[in-house]
Scaffold this motif. Structure first.
Motif, PDB file in Angstrom:
ATOM      1  N   PHE A 120      30.747  41.109 108.117  1.00 27.32           N
ATOM      2  CA  PHE A 120      29.360  40.693 107.731  1.00 27.32           C
ATOM      3  C   PHE A 120      28.276  41.490 108.260  1.00 27.32           C
ATOM      4  CE2 PHE A 120      25.937  37.789 109.607  1.00 27.32           C
ATOM      5  CZ  PHE A 120      25.606  37.207 108.527  1.00 27.32           C
ATOM      6  N   LEU A 121      28.332  41.851 109.614  1.00 27.76           N
ATOM      7  CA  LEU A 121      27.361  43.029 110.116  1.00 27.76           C
ATOM      8  C   LEU A 121      27.253  44.250 108.991  1.00 27.76           C
ATOM      9  CD1 LEU A 121      28.008  43.019 113.691  1.00 27.76           C
ATOM     10  CD2 LEU A 121      26.191  41.767 112.764  1.00 27.76           C
ATOM     11  N   ALA A 122      28.306  44.541 108.515  1.00 29.30           N
ATOM     12  CA  ALA A 122      28.231  45.757 107.745  1.00 29.30           C
ATOM     13  C   ALA A 122      27.381  45.233 106.335  1.00 29.30           C
ATOM     14  CB  ALA A 122      29.754  46.101 107.265  1.00 29.30           C
ATOM     15  N   ARG A 123      27.707  44.225 105.729  1.00 27.27           N
ATOM     16  CA  ARG A 123      26.917  43.874 104.571  1.00 27.27           C
ATOM     17  C   ARG A 123      25.402  43.528 104.993  1.00 27.27           C
ATOM     18  NH1 ARG A 123      31.719  40.489 103.941  1.00 27.27           N
ATOM     19  NH2 ARG A 123      30.433  38.537 104.541  1.00 27.27           N
ATOM     20  N   LEU A 124      25.431  42.766 105.744  1.00 25.45           N
ATOM     21  CA  LEU A 124      23.842  42.581 106.499  1.00 25.45           C
ATOM     22  C   LEU A 124      23.077  43.976 106.357  1.00 25.45           C
ATOM     23  CD1 LEU A 124      21.957  40.347 107.173  1.00 25.45           C
ATOM     24  CD2 LEU A 124      22.842  40.763 109.712  1.00 25.45           C
ATOM     25  N   HIS A 125      23.649  44.893 107.147  1.00 25.79           N
ATOM     26  CA  HIS A 125      22.854  46.041 106.799  1.00 25.79           C
ATOM     27  C   HIS A 125      23.157  47.176 105.913  1.00 25.79           C
ATOM     28  CE1 HIS A 125      21.489  45.157 111.026  1.00 25.79           C
ATOM     29  NE2 HIS A 125      22.722  44.616 111.353  1.00 25.79           N
ATOM     30  N   GLY A 180      32.883  42.166 127.072  1.00 30.66           N
ATOM     31  CA  GLY A 180      33.258  43.460 126.857  1.00 30.66           C
ATOM     32  C   GLY A 180      33.624  43.548 125.409  1.00 30.66           C
ATOM     33  N   GLN A 181      34.579  42.724 125.019  1.00 34.51           N
ATOM     34  CA  GLN A 181      35.069  42.702 123.761  1.00 34.51           C
ATOM     35  C   GLN A 181      34.137  42.376 122.531  1.00 34.51           C
ATOM     36  OE1 GLN A 181      38.244  39.721 124.475  1.00 34.51           O
ATOM     37  NE2 GLN A 181      40.016  41.353 124.509  1.00 34.51           N
ATOM     38  N   ARG A 182      33.157  41.548 122.572  1.00 32.68           N
ATOM     39  CA  ARG A 182      32.041  41.359 121.986  1.00 32.68           C
ATOM     40  C   ARG A 182      31.279  42.502 121.651  1.00 32.68           C
ATOM     41  NH1 ARG A 182      30.194  35.328 121.727  1.00 32.68           N
ATOM     42  NH2 ARG A 182      31.953  34.265 122.364  1.00 32.68           N
ATOM     43  N   ARG A 183      31.094  43.254 122.779  1.00 31.56           N
ATOM     44  CA  ARG A 183      30.254  44.378 122.553  1.00 31.56           C
ATOM     45  C   ARG A 183      31.047  45.657 121.845  1.00 31.56           C
ATOM     46  NH1 ARG A 183      25.174  45.427 122.043  1.00 31.56           N
ATOM     47  NH2 ARG A 183      24.446  47.234 122.952  1.00 31.56           N
ATOM     48  N   ARG A 184      32.356  45.620 121.927  1.00 30.07           N
ATOM     49  CA  ARG A 184      33.230  46.541 121.169  1.00 30.07           C
ATOM     50  C   ARG A 184      33.229  46.342 119.528  1.00 30.07           C
ATOM     51  NH1 ARG A 184      38.555  48.458 124.140  1.00 30.07           N
ATOM     52  NH2 ARG A 184      37.894  48.539 126.419  1.00 30.07           N
ATOM     53  N   VAL A 185      33.105  45.016 119.417  1.00 29.03           N
ATOM     54  CA  VAL A 185      32.985  44.666 117.955  1.00 29.03           C
ATOM     55  C   VAL A 185      31.763  45.124 117.253  1.00 29.03           C
ATOM     56  CG1 VAL A 185      32.978  42.661 116.230  1.00 29.03           C
ATOM     57  CG2 VAL A 185      34.484  42.559 118.106  1.00 29.03           C
ATOM     58  N   ALA A 186      30.748  44.848 117.966  1.00 26.48           N
ATOM     59  CA  ALA A 186      29.365  45.578 117.420  1.00 26.48           C
ATOM     60  C   ALA A 186      29.151  46.733 117.432  1.00 26.48           C
ATOM     61  CB  ALA A 186      28.258  44.711 118.707  1.00 26.48           C
ATOM     62  N   LEU A 187      29.830  47.666 118.474  1.00 23.61           N
ATOM     63  CA  LEU A 187      29.800  48.960 118.479  1.00 23.61           C
ATOM     64  C   LEU A 187      30.554  49.524 117.371  1.00 23.61           C
ATOM     65  CD1 LEU A 187      30.105  49.658 122.472  1.00 23.61           C
ATOM     66  CD2 LEU A 187      28.335  50.143 120.884  1.00 23.61           C
ATOM     67  N   ALA A 188      31.768  48.815 116.756  1.00 23.49           N
ATOM     68  CA  ALA A 188      32.486  49.235 115.815  1.00 23.49           C
ATOM     69  C   ALA A 188      31.632  49.666 114.608  1.00 23.49           C
ATOM     70  CB  ALA A 188      33.476  48.366 115.287  1.00 23.49           C
ATOM     71  N   ARG A 189      30.355  48.920 114.500  1.00 26.30           N
ATOM     72  CA  ARG A 189      29.510  49.147 113.476  1.00 26.30           C
ATOM     73  C   ARG A 189      29.361  50.744 113.333  1.00 26.30           C
ATOM     74  NH1 ARG A 189      24.145  46.807 113.690  1.00 26.30           N
ATOM     75  NH2 ARG A 189      23.606  48.295 112.099  1.00 26.30           N
TER      76      ARG A 189
END
Length: 238
Positions: free
Chosen positions: A126-131, A163-172
């Protein structure tokens, strides 16, 4: 008396996912901060800030709480207008550079912007498509694997630690290797030692490929290569 055992070393970072591109010709355009001043309400946070961010540089914004670090990141990303001065990309003010600049920018805010009801894999997609980032399932899975979340890819975001949530965001970051400019607000926030090492690997590879990174961090970055250029906002205190 027996010698106490040494603390365990951080887990070595996994190889980065293979990507098809790196920063291209746009990466060579100058990014310049010219006479910037920033105001929050009636308070002038900083003024007279001049700086050029060069290809291959990691620029570390530093300053006390409330000095305007996040505000400056938003100015650089074109999300806010300065009280004075301008930010230019290739000599063109951001408000005129428009889509050409946006295509070269990846902005990661302090908030992770994840939806609790989605799975980890769905959230990253979703983040990828959004951006406007195009990533197939294989690349999404590889990005999560690098940040140690492959086994949690089908878990709901609500079950993750901070910390895991931050890792998901950083995977972008691994989905946008061709972006010439990464603007990152406290990317190390909530990460453990292993997570910091994984992020170091990603940032260093992007800089080595000619990308630019502007970030804030409360953690020391002295071991980073290339060594970050420090921009102290206290020097420009109003």
């Amino acid at each position: 008396m027996p010698t106490p055992p040494l603390p365990a070393a951080p887990t070595p970072a996994a190889p980065l996912p293979a990507v098809s591109s790196s920063p291209g010709t746009q990466a060579n355009l100058p990014l310049a901060l010219e006479g910037l001043a920033c105001r929050r309400g009636e308070r002038l946070l900083f003024k007279g800030l001049d700086h050029e961010v060069l290809p291959g540089q990691i620029v570390w914004l530093r300053g006390s709480n409330g000095r305007g670090k996040t505000s400056l990141l938003r100015l650089i990303a074109g999300l806010a207008a300065p009280a004075e001065g301008r930010v230019t990309w290739g000599g063109v003010p951001l408000r005129k550079a428009g889509a050409a600049f946006c295509q070269e920018l990846l902005y990661l805010a302090h908030a992770n912007a994840l939806k609790d009801d989605l799975t980890v894999l769905e959230s990253l997609a979703f983040l990828a498509r959004l951006h406007g980032q195009h990533a197939d399932d294989a690349l999404l899975a590889a990005a999560l694997k690098h940040f140690g979340l492959h086994s949690r890819r089908n878990a709901a975001v609500r079950t993750l630690s901070q910390g895991q949530r931050r890792r998901v965001a950083l995977a972008r970051l691994l989905l946008a290797p061709a972006k010439a400019l990464w603007v990152l607000d406290e990317p190390y926030d909530a990460l453990d030692v292993d997570g910091c090492a994984l992020l170091d690997t990603v940032l260093q590879r992007h800089a080595a490929a000619g990308g630019r990174i502007v970030l804030t961090s409360h953690l020391p970055l002295s071991a980073m290569q290339p060594e970050p250029v420090t921009l102290e906002l206290e020097r420009y205190a109003a």
